[in-house]
Scaffold this motif. Structure first.
Motif, PDB file in Angstrom:
ATOM      1  N   ILE A 120       0.845  -1.177   0.000  1.00 16.29           N
ATOM      2  CA  ILE A 120       0.000   0.000   0.000  1.00 16.29           C
ATOM      3  C   ILE A 120       0.887   1.235   0.000  1.00 16.29           C
ATOM      4  N   SER A 121       0.481   2.243  -0.737  1.00 15.40           N
ATOM      5  CA  SER A 121       1.260   3.470  -0.837  1.00 15.40           C
ATOM      6  C   SER A 121       1.360   4.158   0.514  1.00 15.40           C
ATOM      7  N   ASP A 122       2.567   4.691   0.842  1.00 15.55           N
ATOM      8  CA  ASP A 122       2.778   5.387   2.109  1.00 15.55           C
ATOM      9  C   ASP A 122       1.929   6.648   2.221  1.00 15.55           C
ATOM     10  N   SER A 123       1.543   7.205   1.081  1.00 18.13           N
ATOM     11  CA  SER A 123       0.783   8.448   1.077  1.00 18.13           C
ATOM     12  C   SER A 123      -0.705   8.230   1.352  1.00 18.13           C
ATOM     13  N   CYS A 124      -1.127   6.974   1.383  1.00 10.09           N
ATOM     14  CA  CYS A 124      -2.547   6.681   1.599  1.00 10.09           C
ATOM     15  C   CYS A 124      -2.937   6.966   3.044  1.00 10.09           C
ATOM     16  N   PRO A 125      -4.161   7.445   3.307  1.00  6.38           N
ATOM     17  CA  PRO A 125      -4.625   7.637   4.680  1.00  6.38           C
ATOM     18  C   PRO A 125      -4.808   6.288   5.366  1.00  6.38           C
ATOM     19  N   LYS A 126      -4.972   6.328   6.690  1.00  5.87           N
ATOM     20  CA  LYS A 126      -5.172   5.101   7.455  1.00  5.87           C
ATOM     21  C   LYS A 126      -6.372   4.329   6.922  1.00  5.87           C
ATOM     22  N   ARG A 127      -6.166   3.057   6.696  1.00  3.02           N
ATOM     23  CA  ARG A 127      -7.240   2.219   6.165  1.00  3.02           C
ATOM     24  C   ARG A 127      -8.223   1.808   7.267  1.00  3.02           C
ATOM     25  N   ILE A 128      -9.464   1.595   6.880  1.00  5.07           N
ATOM     26  CA  ILE A 128     -10.485   1.074   7.785  1.00  5.07           C
ATOM     27  C   ILE A 128     -10.244  -0.423   7.967  1.00  5.07           C
ATOM     28  N   LYS A 129     -10.091  -0.856   9.211  1.00  9.18           N
ATOM     29  CA  LYS A 129      -9.806  -2.263   9.494  1.00  9.18           C
ATOM     30  C   LYS A 129     -11.119  -3.006   9.768  1.00  9.18           C
ATOM     31  N   VAL A 130     -11.410  -3.956   8.900  1.00  6.75           N
ATOM     32  CA  VAL A 130     -12.650  -4.737   8.994  1.00  6.75           C
ATOM     33  C   VAL A 130     -12.306  -6.159   9.418  1.00  6.75           C
ATOM     34  N   LEU A 131     -12.978  -6.639  10.467  1.00  2.26           N
ATOM     35  CA  LEU A 131     -12.808  -8.022  10.914  1.00  2.26           C
ATOM     36  C   LEU A 131     -14.023  -8.833  10.504  1.00  2.26           C
ATOM     37  N   HIS A 132     -13.828  -9.761   9.576  1.00  3.18           N
ATOM     38  CA  HIS A 132     -14.878 -10.724   9.244  1.00  3.18           C
ATOM     39  C   HIS A 132     -14.875 -11.805  10.321  1.00  3.18           C
ATOM     40  N   LEU A 133     -16.018 -12.042  10.912  1.00  3.93           N
ATOM     41  CA  LEU A 133     -16.158 -13.030  11.981  1.00  3.93           C
ATOM     42  C   LEU A 133     -17.092 -14.135  11.488  1.00  3.93           C
ATOM     43  N   ILE A 134     -16.596 -15.381  11.510  1.00  6.07           N
ATOM     44  CA  ILE A 134     -17.391 -16.502  11.001  1.00  6.07           C
ATOM     45  C   ILE A 134     -16.974 -17.771  11.732  1.00  6.07           C
ATOM     46  N   LYS A 135     -17.913 -18.701  11.900  1.00  7.38           N
ATOM     47  CA  LYS A 135     -17.613 -19.892  12.699  1.00  7.38           C
ATOM     48  C   LYS A 135     -16.534 -20.759  12.054  1.00  7.38           C
ATOM     49  N   SER A 136     -16.656 -21.014  10.757  1.00  9.40           N
ATOM     50  CA  SER A 136     -15.681 -21.875  10.081  1.00  9.40           C
ATOM     51  C   SER A 136     -15.436 -21.366   8.675  1.00  9.40           C
ATOM     52  N   LEU A 137     -14.434 -21.938   8.022  1.00  6.13           N
ATOM     53  CA  LEU A 137     -14.064 -21.502   6.675  1.00  6.13           C
ATOM     54  C   LEU A 137     -14.206 -22.644   5.682  1.00  6.13           C
ATOM     55  N   GLY A 138     -15.354 -23.320   5.731  1.00  7.13           N
ATOM     56  CA  GLY A 138     -15.656 -24.338   4.728  1.00  7.13           C
ATOM     57  C   GLY A 138     -15.934 -23.673   3.387  1.00  7.13           C
ATOM     58  N   ARG A 139     -16.380 -24.457   2.418  1.00  7.77           N
ATOM     59  CA  ARG A 139     -16.528 -23.936   1.067  1.00  7.77           C
ATOM     60  C   ARG A 139     -17.975 -23.605   0.723  1.00  7.77           C
ATOM     61  N   GLY A 140     -18.723 -23.116   1.713  1.00  8.44           N
ATOM     62  CA  GLY A 140     -20.080 -22.675   1.462  1.00  8.44           C
ATOM     63  C   GLY A 140     -20.121 -21.295   0.827  1.00  8.44           C
ATOM     64  N   GLY A 141     -21.311 -20.897   0.383  1.00  8.24           N
ATOM     65  CA  GLY A 141     -21.445 -19.618  -0.292  1.00  8.24           C
ATOM     66  C   GLY A 141     -21.111 -18.431   0.584  1.00  8.24           C
TER      67      GLY A 141
END
Length: 427
Positions: free
Chosen positions: A2-23
């Motif tokens: 990411i470019s140093d000149s970019c403003p602070k990014r919004i940090k998003v936490l995806h929360l999910i029970k498992s990481l199977g191959r569902g939709g």
């Protein structure tokens, strides 16, 4: 990078029970690839590890993954640990998916001044009693509830008419229908990218963008293959599967569970074979119903016309092989696999389950029946097999429909607007 000149990014936490191959799980990396990652930084916290998972896709999409081991009710003993993790990492938003993660996120959000966004992928009536009650009693303690279809939104509203907590408050219900990356899910003649190559590239000014032609091409089992001179190497895939050139293919991508009613799918296939004995049937996926479905196929004596390829990291080549996408589901939210098939120019023959009726216009992109009138699906499949011109026109209409109403760009744009708004409200 990411470019140093970019403003602070919004940090998003995806929360999910498992990481199977569902939709629901697959949408996390697929949306991240389209998000502006100069503005957003994505992480994913999950609790139950499965062998068939999407960890590679998350990494390729620039998402950092974290595991806190727990199963279902054990999640409620992890509230304190998740709260400390959120504080340590300095997240700006928690975006939870599916009931268990949603309930946990709301408990964490009650103790922290952090916006909670939750995506509901199914109607509430389809959840087990514990999931249903937990969802209902905590539902108001979040900022935005995203419904993947209008039917899911209606289910939310009907089930929160009575609530033990005060009504109103901060909660908003917003419909954001699922989307598909139409540049990835398409028929094309450009050679696919070899497995493992990144879909993003760095521009001269330090930004990252998605390349237009990237496709990881995964073959059967653990093998992989590259395209031939024809469209995406489909003759090679036909040869590997043992499907004769020119034979029509009816297919389905699904987690093998009861809601998909795959035993009815196989029953329809056997009926169709009585009229069109050269037709082949392709199933992509796996799950708890696998042995029962494969046993049903074996007992039919028609095994040579059925092909099960298990879970595939990239379903594009299998979708392109299909002439008809057949679905017998009892209930759905808004199935991603169906949208992906449409984007790959495959007409749909399906029950009117969940949000499917919001996507398919009967007689234009395919055909629909009521859920309990599934036997009528046979006649619609035969109609398409008998009329190649109708099949072709519906195939193009299916892709046009996705581009117009269900593109990933549209979906991501709405998600980014929600993220920005909930942060502004919380300031």
């Amino acid at each position: 990078m990411i470019s140093d000149s970019c403003p602070k990014r919004i940090k998003v936490l995806h929360l999910i029970k498992s990481l199977g191959r569902g939709g629901a799980e697959k949408l996390i990396p697929e949306t991240a690839l389209v998000h502006d990652q100069n503005k957003f930084e994505f992480h994913c916290l999950y609790f139950y590890h499965q062998d068939q998972n999407i960890l590679d896709e998350l990494k390729a999409a620039g998402i950092q993954t974290h595991l806190i081991p727990a199963k279902n009710l054990e999640l409620f003993f992890k509230i304190k640990k998740v709260k400390h993790f959120v504080l340590e990492q300095g997240f700006d938003i928690i975006h939870a998916h599916l009931p268990w993660a949603g309930i946990l996120a709301r408990f964490v959000g009650k103790e922290l001044a952090i916006p909670i966004v939750y995506t509901e992928h199914n109607t509430w009536e389809r959840y087990n009693k514990i999931s249903y009650l937990g969802n209902r009693f905590t539902f108001k303690h979040q900022d935005v509830a995203i419904a993947v279809s209008n039917e899911v939104a209606l289910s939310m509203r009907l089930n929160s008419i009575w609530d033990p907590y005060r009504r109103g408050g901060r909660l908003k219900v917003i419909v954001v229908q699922n989307g598909v990356n139409t540049e990835v899910f398409r028929r094309r003649k450009t050679p696919p990218r070899r497995a493992g190559e990144d879909w993003r590239r760095k521009t001269g000014d330090g930004r990252w963008e998605k390349e237009d032609s990237g496709l990881e091409y995964q073959g059967l089992g653990s093998g992989s293959f590259e395209s031939s001179e024809s469209d995406l190497g489909i003759p090679t895939l036909r040869n590997q599967l043992g499907i004769p050139e020119g034979a029509s293919v009816i297919g389905k991508v699904a987690v093998f569970r009861s809601q998909k009613r795959l035993w009815l799918w196989v029953e329809l296939a056997m009926r169709i074979l009585k009229t069109f004995p050269e037709t082949h049937f392709l199933l992509v996926g796996d799950g708890e119903w696998r042995e029962r479905i494969l046993s049903q196929v074996k007992k039919s004596g028609l095994e040579k016309n059925f092909h099960w390829v298990g879970v595939q990291k990239n379903v594009v080549p299998y979708l392109i092989l299909m002439d008809i996408y057949l679905s017998t589901s009892e209930f759905e939210g808004l199935p991603i696999a169906m949208l992906e098939a449409m984007s790959c120019e495959v007409p749909i023959v399906s029950t009117r389950a969940g949000g499917i009726g919001e996507v398919i216009q009967h007689g234009k992109q395919g055909f629909l029946t009521e859920i309990e009138e599934w036997e009528e699906l046979e006649g619609y499949c035969i109609q398409l097999l008998q009329n190649p011109e109708l099949q072709k026109s519906m195939a193009q209409a299916a892709r046009d429909r996705v581009i117009e109403k269900f593109s990933m760009k549209r979906m991501v744009s709405e998600l980014e607007r929600i993220y920005t708004e909930v942060i502004e409200v919380g300031k």
